[in-house]
Design a protein around this motif. Structure first.
Motif, PDB file in Angstrom:
ATOM      1  N   VAL A  34       6.689  27.840 -25.729  1.00  0.00           N
ATOM      2  CA  VAL A  34       7.169  28.649 -24.606  1.00  0.00           C
ATOM      3  C   VAL A  34       6.372  28.340 -23.343  1.00  0.00           C
ATOM      4  CG1 VAL A  34       7.529  31.007 -23.785  1.00  0.00           C
ATOM      5  CG2 VAL A  34       7.916  30.454 -26.198  1.00  0.00           C
ATOM      6  N   ALA A  35       5.054  28.225 -23.494  1.00  0.00           N
ATOM      7  CA  ALA A  35       4.205  27.940 -22.339  1.00  0.00           C
ATOM      8  C   ALA A  35       4.525  26.576 -21.734  1.00  0.00           C
ATOM      9  CB  ALA A  35       2.734  28.007 -22.735  1.00  0.00           C
ATOM     10  N   ASP A  36       4.734  25.591 -22.562  1.00  0.00           N
ATOM     11  CA  ASP A  36       5.047  24.254 -22.070  1.00  0.00           C
ATOM     12  C   ASP A  36       6.351  24.266 -21.276  1.00  0.00           C
ATOM     13  OD1 ASP A  36       4.466  21.538 -21.785  1.00  0.00           O
ATOM     14  OD2 ASP A  36       5.697  20.986 -23.495  1.00  0.00           O
ATOM     15  N   TRP A  37       7.334  24.986 -21.787  1.00  0.00           N
ATOM     16  CA  TRP A  37       8.599  25.121 -21.062  1.00  0.00           C
ATOM     17  C   TRP A  37       8.358  25.752 -19.699  1.00  0.00           C
ATOM     18  CZ3 TRP A  37      10.741  29.564 -19.153  1.00  0.00           C
ATOM     19  CH2 TRP A  37      12.022  29.434 -18.597  1.00  0.00           C
ATOM     20  N   PHE A  38       7.595  26.855 -19.667  1.00  0.00           N
ATOM     21  CA  PHE A  38       7.379  27.550 -18.406  1.00  0.00           C
ATOM     22  C   PHE A  38       6.562  26.719 -17.427  1.00  0.00           C
ATOM     23  CE2 PHE A  38       4.905  30.237 -15.607  1.00  0.00           C
ATOM     24  CZ  PHE A  38       5.933  30.892 -14.960  1.00  0.00           C
ATOM     25  N   VAL A  39       5.512  26.080 -17.910  1.00  0.00           N
ATOM     26  CA  VAL A  39       4.659  25.265 -17.032  1.00  0.00           C
ATOM     27  C   VAL A  39       5.474  24.149 -16.388  1.00  0.00           C
ATOM     28  CG1 VAL A  39       2.749  23.613 -17.031  1.00  0.00           C
ATOM     29  CG2 VAL A  39       2.480  25.819 -18.165  1.00  0.00           C
ATOM     30  N   SER A  40       6.399  23.569 -17.144  1.00  0.00           N
ATOM     31  CA  SER A  40       7.217  22.492 -16.582  1.00  0.00           C
ATOM     32  C   SER A  40       8.061  22.998 -15.414  1.00  0.00           C
ATOM     33  CB  SER A  40       8.104  21.874 -17.660  1.00  0.00           C
ATOM     34  OG  SER A  40       9.133  22.760 -18.064  1.00  0.00           O
ATOM     35  N   ARG A  41       8.453  24.274 -15.440  1.00  0.00           N
ATOM     36  CA  ARG A  41       9.215  24.849 -14.324  1.00  0.00           C
ATOM     37  C   ARG A  41       8.302  25.174 -13.146  1.00  0.00           C
ATOM     38  NH1 ARG A  41      11.940  23.257 -18.613  1.00  0.00           N
ATOM     39  NH2 ARG A  41      14.190  23.659 -18.384  1.00  0.00           N
ATOM     40  N   SER A 124       7.465  36.545 -22.159  1.00  0.00           N
ATOM     41  CA  SER A 124       7.286  37.113 -23.486  1.00  0.00           C
ATOM     42  C   SER A 124       8.315  36.533 -24.452  1.00  0.00           C
ATOM     43  CB  SER A 124       7.404  38.634 -23.446  1.00  0.00           C
ATOM     44  OG  SER A 124       8.705  39.041 -23.075  1.00  0.00           O
ATOM     45  N   TYR A 125       7.963  36.600 -25.719  1.00  0.00           N
ATOM     46  CA  TYR A 125       8.860  36.093 -26.752  1.00  0.00           C
ATOM     47  C   TYR A 125       8.645  36.881 -28.035  1.00  0.00           C
ATOM     48  CZ  TYR A 125       4.669  33.523 -28.278  1.00  0.00           C
ATOM     49  OH  TYR A 125       3.400  33.189 -28.691  1.00  0.00           O
ATOM     50  N   ALA A 161      15.091  30.262 -32.052  1.00  0.00           N
ATOM     51  CA  ALA A 161      16.453  29.722 -32.077  1.00  0.00           C
ATOM     52  C   ALA A 161      16.852  29.092 -30.760  1.00  0.00           C
ATOM     53  CB  ALA A 161      17.442  30.835 -32.425  1.00  0.00           C
ATOM     54  N   HIS A 162      16.099  29.356 -29.687  1.00  0.00           N
ATOM     55  CA  HIS A 162      16.499  28.884 -28.355  1.00  0.00           C
ATOM     56  C   HIS A 162      15.925  27.518 -27.993  1.00  0.00           C
ATOM     57  CE1 HIS A 162      18.534  32.562 -27.252  1.00  0.00           C
ATOM     58  NE2 HIS A 162      17.498  33.253 -27.694  1.00  0.00           N
ATOM     59  N   PHE A 163      14.986  27.011 -28.779  1.00  0.00           N
ATOM     60  CA  PHE A 163      14.328  25.750 -28.451  1.00  0.00           C
ATOM     61  C   PHE A 163      14.581  24.728 -29.548  1.00  0.00           C
ATOM     62  CE2 PHE A 163      12.083  28.957 -26.082  1.00  0.00           C
ATOM     63  CZ  PHE A 163      11.753  28.338 -24.887  1.00  0.00           C
ATOM     64  N   ASP A 164      14.762  23.460 -29.134  1.00  0.00           N
ATOM     65  CA  ASP A 164      14.949  22.413 -30.129  1.00  0.00           C
ATOM     66  C   ASP A 164      13.599  21.899 -30.614  1.00  0.00           C
ATOM     67  OD1 ASP A 164      13.964  20.589 -28.222  1.00  0.00           O
ATOM     68  OD2 ASP A 164      15.960  19.928 -27.613  1.00  0.00           O
ATOM     69  N   GLY A 167      10.963  21.072 -28.056  1.00  0.00           N
ATOM     70  CA  GLY A 167      10.535  22.123 -27.141  1.00  0.00           C
ATOM     71  C   GLY A 167      11.443  22.334 -25.959  1.00  0.00           C
ATOM     72  N   ASN A 168      12.614  21.736 -25.964  1.00  0.00           N
ATOM     73  CA  ASN A 168      13.566  21.917 -24.868  1.00  0.00           C
ATOM     74  C   ASN A 168      14.435  23.143 -25.131  1.00  0.00           C
ATOM     75  OD1 ASN A 168      12.884  19.399 -23.514  1.00  0.00           O
ATOM     76  ND2 ASN A 168      13.919  18.396 -25.234  1.00  0.00           N
ATOM     77  N   HIS A 169      14.680  23.924 -24.093  1.00  0.00           N
ATOM     78  CA  HIS A 169      15.563  25.066 -24.243  1.00  0.00           C
ATOM     79  C   HIS A 169      17.001  24.571 -24.381  1.00  0.00           C
ATOM     80  CE1 HIS A 169      17.486  28.954 -23.575  1.00  0.00           C
ATOM     81  NE2 HIS A 169      16.304  29.497 -23.810  1.00  0.00           N
ATOM     82  N   ARG A 170      17.724  25.149 -25.310  1.00  0.00           N
ATOM     83  CA  ARG A 170      19.084  24.665 -25.597  1.00  0.00           C
ATOM     84  C   ARG A 170      20.088  25.043 -24.512  1.00  0.00           C
ATOM     85  NH1 ARG A 170      18.910  23.104 -30.988  1.00  0.00           N
ATOM     86  NH2 ARG A 170      17.232  24.063 -32.223  1.00  0.00           N
ATOM     87  N   ASP A 171      19.829  26.106 -23.785  1.00  0.00           N
ATOM     88  CA  ASP A 171      20.745  26.563 -22.738  1.00  0.00           C
ATOM     89  C   ASP A 171      19.898  27.126 -21.598  1.00  0.00           C
ATOM     90  OD1 ASP A 171      22.961  27.309 -21.306  1.00  0.00           O
ATOM     91  OD2 ASP A 171      23.432  29.058 -22.551  1.00  0.00           O
ATOM     92  N   PRO A 172      19.341  26.262 -20.754  1.00  0.00           N
ATOM     93  CA  PRO A 172      18.269  26.689 -19.853  1.00  0.00           C
ATOM     94  C   PRO A 172      18.698  27.411 -18.585  1.00  0.00           C
ATOM     95  CG  PRO A 172      18.685  24.351 -19.591  1.00  0.00           C
ATOM     96  CD  PRO A 172      19.565  24.809 -20.725  1.00  0.00           C
ATOM     97  N   ALA A 173      19.976  27.528 -18.299  1.00  0.00           N
ATOM     98  CA  ALA A 173      20.384  28.062 -16.993  1.00  0.00           C
ATOM     99  C   ALA A 173      19.845  29.464 -16.745  1.00  0.00           C
ATOM    100  CB  ALA A 173      21.910  28.054 -16.884  1.00  0.00           C
ATOM    101  N   ALA A 174      20.025  30.374 -17.680  1.00  0.00           N
ATOM    102  CA  ALA A 174      19.582  31.762 -17.480  1.00  0.00           C
ATOM    103  C   ALA A 174      18.064  31.882 -17.449  1.00  0.00           C
ATOM    104  CB  ALA A 174      20.189  32.669 -18.558  1.00  0.00           C
ATOM    105  N   PRO A 175      17.339  31.291 -18.393  1.00  0.00           N
ATOM    106  CA  PRO A 175      15.878  31.400 -18.294  1.00  0.00           C
ATOM    107  C   PRO A 175      15.297  30.681 -17.082  1.00  0.00           C
ATOM    108  CG  PRO A 175      16.498  30.005 -20.147  1.00  0.00           C
ATOM    109  CD  PRO A 175      17.738  30.669 -19.667  1.00  0.00           C
ATOM    110  N   ASP A 176      15.912  29.576 -16.658  1.00  0.00           N
ATOM    111  CA  ASP A 176      15.447  28.915 -15.441  1.00  0.00           C
ATOM    112  C   ASP A 176      15.581  29.835 -14.238  1.00  0.00           C
ATOM    113  OD1 ASP A 176      14.844  26.638 -16.842  1.00  0.00           O
ATOM    114  OD2 ASP A 176      16.371  25.373 -15.915  1.00  0.00           O
TER     115      ASP A 176
END
Length: 204
Positions: A34-41, A124-125, A161-164, A167-176
């Protein structure tokens, strides 16, 4: 972005320093994904430089002391300078038994001035609650430390269930979009508080 590499964003003197805190040090934790996803944004933005504070990097006892041993001071030295240098924080937290991890509370309680008059956001997760009960408790803790928590959060319900597998989010539009909203609020507060403190020190 590899979260094991600290402060990988370019040096921008006027940029706000954002510390992203991985709040779980549990074996088998999902937090780094989760942190890696957020840091990349966050690292894409021009208004922040990002540093990762991974609580698993420090081995701290749960017993607090006003006179920590040299061993404890050495462990704190891995975390405290990053917290002190930050203009703003994002805490990445799971939810354990309707609350947040003990290791996160331990690190929060070992610091005081590092949090004062700075904004805090939350990612949070968890399961069905998405970790939001942990966030609501953390708001009370940070209020006691004179920190300002921003209104909007990023939360992942049934996070695994949301990350492959990469570590990529499967449907990133809403969390982005949620991350952008939170970071916009965090930037406003961080800039406002930094400017205010440059004129007059904060008095708790």
């Amino acid at each position: 972005m590899d979260i094991n590499t600290p402060d990988t964003t370019p040096d921008r003197p006027s940029a706000l320093k954002l510390a992203v805190i991985i709040g779980s040090n549990r074996d088998g934790r999902f937090g780094p994904t989760v942190a890696d996803w957020f840091v990349s944004r966050a690292a894409r933005r021009e208004d922040f430089t990002v540093d990762v504070v991974d609580l698993a990097d420090a081995d701290l006892p749960t017993a607090l002391s006003y006179s920590p041993s040299p061993e404890v001071r050495a462990e704190l030295a891995k975390l405290t300078p990053k917290l002190a240098a930050a203009d703003a924080f994002v805490v990445v937290t799971p939810e354990y038994n309707h609350s947040f991890p003990a290791g996160l509370k331990n690190v929060i309680d070992r610091h005081y001035g590092e949090w004062q008059a700075k904004p805090v956001g939350f990612v949070s997760y968890g399961g069905i609650s998405g970790g939001l009960r942990a966030v609501e408790q953390l708001r009370q803790v940070f209020a006691e430390l004179h920190a300002v928590t921003v209104r909007d959060t990023v939360s992942f319900h049934n996070a695994g269930a949301h990350f492959d597998d990469e570590g990529n989010h499967r449907d990133p539009a809403a969390p982005d979009a949620a991350a952008k909203t939170m970071l916009d609020q965090l930037a406003w507060w961080a800039e406002a508080l930094r400017s205010a403190k440059s004129i007059r020190p904060y008095a708790s």
